[in-house]
Design an enzyme around this catalytic site. Structure first.
Site, PDB file in Angstrom:
ATOM      1  N   ARG A  15      -9.205  66.379  13.873  1.00 38.18           N
ATOM      2  CA  ARG A  15      -8.026  65.733  14.285  1.00 38.18           C
ATOM      3  C   ARG A  15      -8.219  64.759  15.381  1.00 38.18           C
ATOM      4  O   ARG A  15      -8.834  65.158  16.445  1.00 38.18           O
ATOM      5  CB  ARG A  15      -7.037  66.987  14.808  1.00 38.18           C
ATOM      6  CG  ARG A  15      -5.463  66.475  14.926  1.00 38.18           C
ATOM      7  CD  ARG A  15      -4.717  67.652  15.409  1.00 38.18           C
ATOM      8  NE  ARG A  15      -4.800  67.562  16.917  1.00 38.18           N
ATOM      9  CZ  ARG A  15      -3.708  67.932  17.655  1.00 38.18           C
ATOM     10  NH1 ARG A  15      -2.720  68.750  17.263  1.00 38.18           N
ATOM     11  NH2 ARG A  15      -4.120  67.883  18.846  1.00 38.18           N
ATOM     12  N   GLU A  55       0.650  65.148  10.381  1.00 37.48           N
ATOM     13  CA  GLU A  55       1.439  66.295  10.404  1.00 37.48           C
ATOM     14  C   GLU A  55       2.777  66.144  11.551  1.00 37.48           C
ATOM     15  O   GLU A  55       2.789  65.209  12.316  1.00 37.48           O
ATOM     16  CB  GLU A  55       0.438  67.391  11.340  1.00 37.48           C
ATOM     17  CG  GLU A  55       0.868  68.412  11.871  1.00 37.48           C
ATOM     18  CD  GLU A  55       0.093  69.299  12.953  1.00 37.48           C
ATOM     19  OE1 GLU A  55      -1.365  68.881  12.904  1.00 37.48           O
ATOM     20  OE2 GLU A  55       0.507  70.063  13.617  1.00 37.48           O
ATOM     21  N   GLU A  74       4.705  74.319  11.850  1.00 31.23           N
ATOM     22  CA  GLU A  74       4.226  75.195  13.067  1.00 31.23           C
ATOM     23  C   GLU A  74       5.219  75.824  13.796  1.00 31.23           C
ATOM     24  O   GLU A  74       5.044  76.788  14.218  1.00 31.23           O
ATOM     25  CB  GLU A  74       3.109  74.486  13.655  1.00 31.23           C
ATOM     26  CG  GLU A  74       3.727  73.393  14.802  1.00 31.23           C
ATOM     27  CD  GLU A  74       2.580  72.692  15.580  1.00 31.23           C
ATOM     28  OE1 GLU A  74       1.573  72.317  14.863  1.00 31.23           O
ATOM     29  OE2 GLU A  74       2.928  72.531  16.772  1.00 31.23           O
ATOM     30  N   TYR A  81       0.606  64.007  25.484  1.00 30.25           N
ATOM     31  CA  TYR A  81       0.425  65.320  24.994  1.00 30.25           C
ATOM     32  C   TYR A  81      -0.746  65.265  23.993  1.00 30.25           C
ATOM     33  O   TYR A  81      -0.729  64.298  23.268  1.00 30.25           O
ATOM     34  CB  TYR A  81       1.602  65.949  24.482  1.00 30.25           C
ATOM     35  CG  TYR A  81       1.220  67.598  23.798  1.00 30.25           C
ATOM     36  CD1 TYR A  81       1.363  68.263  24.885  1.00 30.25           C
ATOM     37  CD2 TYR A  81       1.284  67.800  22.836  1.00 30.25           C
ATOM     38  CE1 TYR A  81       1.306  69.657  24.671  1.00 30.25           C
ATOM     39  CE2 TYR A  81       1.369  69.045  22.358  1.00 30.25           C
ATOM     40  CZ  TYR A  81       1.003  70.060  23.301  1.00 30.25           C
ATOM     41  OH  TYR A  81       1.029  71.427  22.978  1.00 30.25           O
ATOM     42  N   ASP A  94      -1.841  64.359  14.408  1.00 30.76           N
ATOM     43  CA  ASP A  94      -0.492  65.114  14.586  1.00 30.76           C
ATOM     44  C   ASP A  94       0.381  64.209  15.159  1.00 30.76           C
ATOM     45  O   ASP A  94       0.452  63.730  16.344  1.00 30.76           O
ATOM     46  CB  ASP A  94      -0.876  66.442  15.441  1.00 30.76           C
ATOM     47  CG  ASP A  94       0.248  67.376  15.664  1.00 30.76           C
ATOM     48  OD1 ASP A  94       1.323  67.034  15.484  1.00 30.76           O
ATOM     49  OD2 ASP A  94      -0.071  68.479  16.168  1.00 30.76           O
ATOM     50  N   HIS A  97      -9.955  69.881  17.285  1.00 30.47           N
ATOM     51  CA  HIS A  97      -9.368  68.666  17.975  1.00 30.47           C
ATOM     52  C   HIS A  97     -10.030  67.789  18.786  1.00 30.47           C
ATOM     53  O   HIS A  97     -10.618  68.095  19.849  1.00 30.47           O
ATOM     54  CB  HIS A  97      -8.108  69.477  19.031  1.00 30.47           C
ATOM     55  CG  HIS A  97      -7.194  70.178  18.566  1.00 30.47           C
ATOM     56  ND1 HIS A  97      -5.913  70.303  18.911  1.00 30.47           N
ATOM     57  CD2 HIS A  97      -7.077  70.737  17.054  1.00 30.47           C
ATOM     58  CE1 HIS A  97      -5.071  71.140  18.125  1.00 30.47           C
ATOM     59  NE2 HIS A  97      -5.868  71.253  17.478  1.00 30.47           N
ATOM     60  N   GLU A 112      -6.799  75.219  11.254  1.00 29.84           N
ATOM     61  CA  GLU A 112      -7.001  74.673  12.457  1.00 29.84           C
ATOM     62  C   GLU A 112      -7.732  75.483  13.295  1.00 29.84           C
ATOM     63  O   GLU A 112      -7.399  76.780  13.607  1.00 29.84           O
ATOM     64  CB  GLU A 112      -5.540  74.668  13.130  1.00 29.84           C
ATOM     65  CG  GLU A 112      -5.706  73.916  14.544  1.00 29.84           C
ATOM     66  CD  GLU A 112      -4.275  73.907  14.986  1.00 29.84           C
ATOM     67  OE1 GLU A 112      -3.296  74.169  14.503  1.00 29.84           O
ATOM     68  OE2 GLU A 112      -4.009  72.694  16.069  1.00 29.84           O
ATOM     69  N   ARG A 135       2.009  74.625   7.671  1.00 30.22           N
ATOM     70  CA  ARG A 135       1.651  74.837   8.936  1.00 30.22           C
ATOM     71  C   ARG A 135       1.930  76.161   9.691  1.00 30.22           C
ATOM     72  O   ARG A 135       1.491  76.164  10.875  1.00 30.22           O
ATOM     73  CB  ARG A 135       1.892  73.486   9.645  1.00 30.22           C
ATOM     74  CG  ARG A 135       1.193  72.309   9.431  1.00 30.22           C
ATOM     75  CD  ARG A 135      -0.241  72.140   9.930  1.00 30.22           C
ATOM     76  NE  ARG A 135      -0.338  72.186  11.334  1.00 30.22           N
ATOM     77  CZ  ARG A 135      -1.265  72.824  12.015  1.00 30.22           C
ATOM     78  NH1 ARG A 135      -2.213  73.533  11.517  1.00 30.22           N
ATOM     79  NH2 ARG A 135      -1.330  72.461  13.243  1.00 30.22           N
ATOM     80  N   TRP A 157      10.606  66.172  20.700  1.00 28.72           N
ATOM     81  CA  TRP A 157       9.149  66.766  21.104  1.00 28.72           C
ATOM     82  C   TRP A 157       7.956  66.036  20.548  1.00 28.72           C
ATOM     83  O   TRP A 157       8.022  66.229  19.337  1.00 28.72           O
ATOM     84  CB  TRP A 157       9.032  68.267  20.944  1.00 28.72           C
ATOM     85  CG  TRP A 157       8.271  68.962  22.098  1.00 28.72           C
ATOM     86  CD1 TRP A 157       8.733  69.619  22.912  1.00 28.72           C
ATOM     87  CD2 TRP A 157       6.840  68.930  22.200  1.00 28.72           C
ATOM     88  NE1 TRP A 157       8.133  70.089  23.712  1.00 28.72           N
ATOM     89  CE2 TRP A 157       6.650  69.663  23.262  1.00 28.72           C
ATOM     90  CE3 TRP A 157       5.935  68.262  21.442  1.00 28.72           C
ATOM     91  CZ2 TRP A 157       5.285  69.836  23.840  1.00 28.72           C
ATOM     92  CZ3 TRP A 157       4.713  68.383  22.404  1.00 28.72           C
ATOM     93  CH2 TRP A 157       4.355  69.350  23.362  1.00 28.72           C
ATOM     94  N   HIS A 193       3.730  65.255  16.339  1.00 36.12           N
ATOM     95  CA  HIS A 193       4.302  66.311  17.236  1.00 36.12           C
ATOM     96  C   HIS A 193       5.888  65.698  17.256  1.00 36.12           C
ATOM     97  O   HIS A 193       6.400  65.564  18.164  1.00 36.12           O
ATOM     98  CB  HIS A 193       4.014  66.135  18.567  1.00 36.12           C
ATOM     99  CG  HIS A 193       2.564  66.801  18.887  1.00 36.12           C
ATOM    100  ND1 HIS A 193       1.506  66.171  19.251  1.00 36.12           N
ATOM    101  CD2 HIS A 193       2.367  68.008  18.588  1.00 36.12           C
ATOM    102  CE1 HIS A 193       0.221  67.132  19.305  1.00 36.12           C
ATOM    103  NE2 HIS A 193       0.913  68.135  18.803  1.00 36.12           N
TER     104      HIS A 193
HETATM  105  C1  CS2 Z   1      -0.084  71.571  17.885  1.00 31.32           C
HETATM  106  C2  CS2 Z   1      -0.133  72.823  18.754  1.00 31.32           C
HETATM  107  O1  CS2 Z   1      -2.118  72.581  17.152  1.00 31.32           O
HETATM  108  C3  CS2 Z   1      -1.230  72.018  16.901  1.00 31.32           C
HETATM  109  O2  CS2 Z   1      -0.832  71.217  15.911  1.00 31.32           O
HETATM  110  O3  CS2 Z   1       1.049  70.880  17.577  1.00 31.32           O
HETATM  111  O4  CS2 Z   1      -0.960  72.959  19.828  1.00 31.32           O
HETATM  112  C4  CS2 Z   1       1.469  72.925  19.776  1.00 31.32           C
HETATM  113  O5  CS2 Z   1       1.653  71.705  20.372  1.00 31.32           O
HETATM  114  C5  CS2 Z   1       1.370  74.048  20.276  1.00 31.32           C
HETATM  115  O6  CS2 Z   1       1.169  75.185  19.520  1.00 31.32           O
HETATM  116  C6  CS2 Z   1       2.692  74.444  21.180  1.00 31.32           C
HETATM  117  O7  CS2 Z   1       2.882  75.569  21.587  1.00 31.32           O
HETATM  118 MG    MG Z   2       0.935  70.533  15.447  1.00 38.07          MG
END
Ligand code: CS2
Ligand code: MG
Length: 409
Positions: A147, A243, A269, A159, A217, A122, A346, A290, A409, A219
């Site tokens: 990423r 993502e 995820e 975030y 990402d 990241h 990841e 994911r 989110w 989100h």
């Molecule tokens: C994020 C996560 O890694 C990712 O792709 O989207 O860090 C996510 O925000 C967290 O797992 C939330 O708990």
């Molecule tokens: Mg993510």
């Protein structure tokens, strides 16, 4: 062999983790990850109050039977709390089976299908120089894919962007659940975001060249048409994946996105069941799965899902942020090593404090992640160290638009 106890350990070395420890009458123990970021104690209670006593007396070797029993007998199926609890039992049983067989879990899953797992790290920055430094640090650590997240002019708190420049190569966590009794409020502006992100990727490509695999990402913050627009705008920069563009429980929305862009898509995820992926996989609307073993019911169902995905040329991109514990990460690294349709893993890396509590046998060398050859999952929980870090309430942040509306989110 029989299970004699199932104990839940909640520890917070850097952030909260919920771990299930199953013990057998022959003294063999197995670990499973049940961490649900920001809602940890709900899963701990599900396991302690409703599952632990059901495991006592069972044969730990009967993984499939135990999974089906926990899943079907509850009547109330699916959902993140239930599936994280079932996942922890599943992982712990694979761990035990590996230890008894004296083999690492990946050997039980068919053996290594590759030397090791290619990872992505990241990188983030408040401006381009900070972002470039972050990318370089991750490349030096060995990641072959990155990423890229960055601040957006007009958005104050975002975030996924590290709050401070990182002085050294030390691992850090810029996606924390903030400790405290209330979630942090951040702000959001989709139009500002959509304007800015392509300019970031243009700059990153110009700096790092065409070869580097780049990911991003979203989100879950866009509508389908906004996601289509972003995917299209990013096409010149040849992303490895884009993502979580929309809240993906509306699976059909991906038809629209897919018809507008050739940017590869990664989703899942927050999913916890194969049905959450059905339309996305069978209509080939995504490119990467994911899911995390921790939130998907464990190794057993994730392995089946990846079998289905393989039929559609869809690969894995298992969720591996720091809120997946070293046990959960190990589970998916074993699986990723063994399946043919592995895509990428990841890997943010856990803090030193977390690794002191969990002691993983995982290695990251020459850009490849490997679970190690310790029998089982290869994670040893130091319960004394765990006890030194009691649970601390923590919440993920949330965001509001300029007019005060709570946003996706
Ligand atoms: C994020 C996560 O890694 C990712 O792709 O989207 O860090 C996510 O925000 C967290 O797992 C939330 O708990
Ligand atoms: Mg993510």
């Amino acid at each position: 062999m029989q299970i004699i106890s199932a104990d839940v350990v909640v520890t917070s070395p850097t952030r909260n983790f919920v771990t299930l420890k199953i013990t057998t009458d022959e003294g063999v123990t197995g670990l499973g990850d049940a961490t649900l970021n920001g809602r940890e104690l709900a899963v701990a209670a599900y396991l302690k109050d409703h599952v632990a006593q059901l495991l006592v007396g069972r044969d730990p070797h009967r993984i499939e039977d135990t999974w089906q029993f926990l899943y079907r007998s509850a009547y109330w199926r699916r959902g993140p709390v239930t599936m994280a609890a079932v996942a922890a039992v599943d992982m712990a049983l694979w761990d035990i089976k590996g230890k008894v067989a004296n083999l690492p879990v990946y050997q039980l899953l068919g053996g290594a299908a590759r030397t090791g797992l290619t990872t992505y790290g990241h990188a983030s920055g408040r401006d381009l120089p900070e972002l470039f430094d972050s990318i370089r640090r991750h490349l030096e650590e060995g990641h072959r894919a990155i990423r890229v997240q960055s601040s957006v002019p007009g958005i104050t708190a975002l975030y996924g962007v590290a709050a401070q420049a990182q002085a050294s190569g030390r691992r850090y966590d810029h996606e924390p659940a903030g400790r405290g009794s209330r979630p942090t409020e951040e702000d959001w502006d989709t139009r500002a975001y959509l304007r800015h992100v392509p300019t970031v990727f243009e700059a990153v490509r110009a700096e790092f060249g065409p070869g580097l695999a780049l990911l991003h990402d979203g989100h879950h913050r866009m509508t389908p048409i906004q996601a289509a627009k972003l995917g299209k705008a990013l096409e010149p920069y040849d992303l490895f994946w884009l993502e979580d563009v929309t809240p993906a429980e509306h699976q059909e929305a991906f038809r629209l996105i897919r018809h507008h862009t050739t940017t590869p898509l990664a989703v899942g995820e927050v999913f916890n069941h194969a049905a959450d992926f059905r339309t996305l996989i069978t209509e080939q609307l995504i490119d990467y799965v994911r899911a995390a073993a921790t939130h998907f019911g464990g190794i057993t169902p994730l392995r089946k899902l990846m079998g289905t995905a393989a039929e559609y040329q869809i690969k894995s991109g298992f969720h591996g942020p720091t809120d997946i514990s070293p046990v959960g990460l190990a589970a998916q690294v074993h699986l990723g090593l063994a399946i043919h349709n592995f895509g990428i893993q990841e890997y943010m890396g856990h803090s030193d404090a977390t690794n002191t509590v969990f002691r993983p046998s995982l290695t990251f060398r020459d850009g490849l992640l490997h679970p190690g050859d310790t029998p089982g999952l290869g994670v040893e929980l130091d319960e004394e160290a765990a006890a030194a870090h009691p649970y601390q309430q923590a919440y993920l942040p949330f965001n509001r638009l300029a007019d005060g509306t709570v946003h996706d989110w």
